[in-house]
Design a protein around this motif. Structure first.
Motif, short mmCIF file in Angstrom:
data_model
loop_
_atom_site.label_atom_id
_atom_site.label_comp_id
_atom_site.label_asym_id
_atom_site.label_seq_id
_atom_site.Cartn_x
_atom_site.Cartn_y
_atom_site.Cartn_z
N ALA A 36 -79.20 -27.75 -18.35
CA ALA A 36 -78.29 -26.87 -19.12
C ALA A 36 -78.51 -25.41 -18.72
CB ALA A 36 -78.51 -27.07 -20.61
N LEU A 39 -76.92 -24.62 -15.31
CA LEU A 39 -75.46 -24.42 -15.36
C LEU A 39 -75.12 -23.07 -15.99
CD1 LEU A 39 -74.19 -27.96 -16.39
CD2 LEU A 39 -74.13 -26.92 -14.12
N GLU A 40 -75.91 -22.66 -16.98
CA GLU A 40 -75.62 -21.40 -17.66
C GLU A 40 -76.00 -20.19 -16.79
OE1 GLU A 40 -77.60 -20.92 -21.42
OE2 GLU A 40 -76.91 -18.84 -21.65
N ARG A 138 -69.85 -15.72 -9.67
CA ARG A 138 -69.12 -16.08 -10.90
C ARG A 138 -68.76 -14.83 -11.69
NH1 ARG A 138 -72.19 -20.21 -14.83
NH2 ARG A 138 -73.48 -18.37 -15.20
N HIS A 198 -65.85 -24.31 -10.71
CA HIS A 198 -67.12 -25.04 -10.76
C HIS A 198 -66.89 -26.45 -11.30
CE1 HIS A 198 -71.25 -26.08 -11.73
NE2 HIS A 198 -71.63 -25.07 -10.97
N GLU A 200 -68.74 -28.59 -12.77
CA GLU A 200 -69.38 -28.99 -14.03
C GLU A 200 -69.04 -28.08 -15.19
OE1 GLU A 200 -73.44 -30.92 -13.72
OE2 GLU A 200 -73.41 -29.79 -11.84
N THR A 201 -68.79 -26.78 -14.93
CA THR A 201 -68.51 -25.87 -16.05
C THR A 201 -67.03 -25.49 -16.13
OG1 THR A 201 -68.81 -23.85 -14.73
CG2 THR A 201 -70.80 -24.81 -15.73
N ILE A 203 -65.73 -23.05 -14.66
CA ILE A 203 -65.63 -21.59 -14.57
C ILE A 203 -65.32 -21.20 -13.11
CG2 ILE A 203 -66.85 -19.39 -14.87
CD1 ILE A 203 -68.62 -20.84 -16.97
N ASP A 255 -77.87 -22.70 -7.84
CA ASP A 255 -76.62 -23.45 -7.74
C ASP A 255 -75.83 -22.92 -6.55
OD1 ASP A 255 -74.16 -24.69 -8.11
OD2 ASP A 255 -74.21 -24.48 -10.31
#
Ligand SMILES: [Fe+2]
Length: 325
Positions: A36, A39-40, A138, A198, A200-201, A203, A255
């Motif tokens: 988690a 990803l953040e 990002r 992305h 998984e997110t 974004i 990432d």
């Protein structure tokens, strides 16, 4: 689990430091919290891990299939008995590839499947230089002006390490790399969007770097200028750039789907030995396979670009220290 602490990197738009955990002995709850956080924050620093090759690969395998695990990303070999070999000559292809990695990139965008994530663990580091820097595409995309967002919304670029070596260093490898770099100089170029969602997110981020060239539909100079300006925008704000000064035992994990990285120069006669593990991308990271009909356009774009660079980049050898080349 109760001892694990995840702290944002102060003053930065991305990144966190994770303490109170042993990566070689990680429970499922701890892994879920690390996933988690990954990803953040986009990258995680784990000080004091002292992972060996096997432990590095084992941690990587928790994230997916490996491109390679527990390999030397270094300027010298390590023998089976644990001793280290001579430092590679600066003219060797391996060192030319290492020097190329001093320009901003994400890993394996020049392969059919771009990389998901990667890690480095420091064993031997020079007293000065040799840092690893990371940059956040990002928050860069979020902070782009609307006109630029509109301009790049439907644009893509080819990615090739034959291109980046030629463009950054004036290096035109005829053969493939040694060790972890494997067969990276393969003559293919893979088309990837400049704006990446992305997987998984959800974004969006920019997706640029040293391997990117030849935006279809734009004249060459316009393509080069746009890619350069986007890259320069990413690293123009210090909140989007993190420099890691290595201490032996550190593990840095990031990432590759929105975080750029580069190595910094150092005295290449001094040893620098990092253990690297790279996780392959999932289906979301597939551009196309080399036998796909779309691959031919990339091959042709690369051949045409290299023909120009043979003249244009002839004086660039070992100049790869900035993003803007
Ligand atoms: Fe890299």
């Amino acid at each position: 689990m109760q001892d694990m602490s995840i702290e944002r990197i102060e003053g930065k738009a991305f990144g966190a430091t994770v303490t109170g955990v042993e990566l070689r002995n990680l429970g499922d709850d701890e892994f879920a919290a690390i996933h988690a956080a990954f990803l953040e924050h986009g990258f995680l620093l784990f000080p004091g891990q002292h992972l060996n090759e096997q432990e590095s690969a084992d941690f990587g395998r928790r994230w997916g299939e490996l491109e390679f695990g527990g390999q030397a990303l270094a300027n010298q070999r390590k023998h089976k008995d644990g001793t280290y070999g001579e430092i590679f000559d600066i003219d060797s292809q391996l060192m030319r590839t290492n020097l190329g990695n001093e320009a901003w990139h994400t890993d394996s965008t020049y392969k059919p499947y771009s990389s998901k994530c990667a890690m480095l663990s420091a064993v031997i580091v020079p007293d000065e230089g040799g840092q690893t820097e990371l940059a956040d595409m990002r928050s860069a995309y979020a902070e782009l002006d609307e006109a630029t967002k509109d301009r790049i919304a439907d644009l893509s670029a080819y990615h090739s390490t034959n291109y980046s070596q030629a463009n950054d260093l004036g290096d035109f490898p005829q053969s493939n790399g040694e060790g972890a770099y494997g067969t990276v100089y393969h003559g293919e170029a893979y088309l990837r969007p400049l704006v990446k969602i992305h997987p998984e997110t959800g974004i969006p981020s920019l997706f640029v770097g040293r391997h990117a060239f030849g935006i279809p539909g734009l004249p060459r100079e316009e393509s080069r200028a746009l890619l350069r300006s986007l890259m320069e925008f990413v690293v123009a704000d210090e909140r989007r750039v993190y420099r890691h000064d290595w201490t032996p035992g550190d593990t840095l994990f990031w990432d590759n789907r929105f975080v750029l990285h580069r190595a910094r120069p150092y005295d290449y006669s001094k040893p620098r030995y990092l253990i690297g593990t790279r996780v392959a991308g999932d289906a979301s990271e597939l551009a196309y396979l080399p036998d796909d009909p779309r691959a031919e356009a990339g091959r042709q774009a690369l051949a045409a670009e290299l023909a120009i660079l043979r003249t244009e980049a002839a004086d660039r050898r070992y100049g790869a220290t900035t993003a803007a080349r």
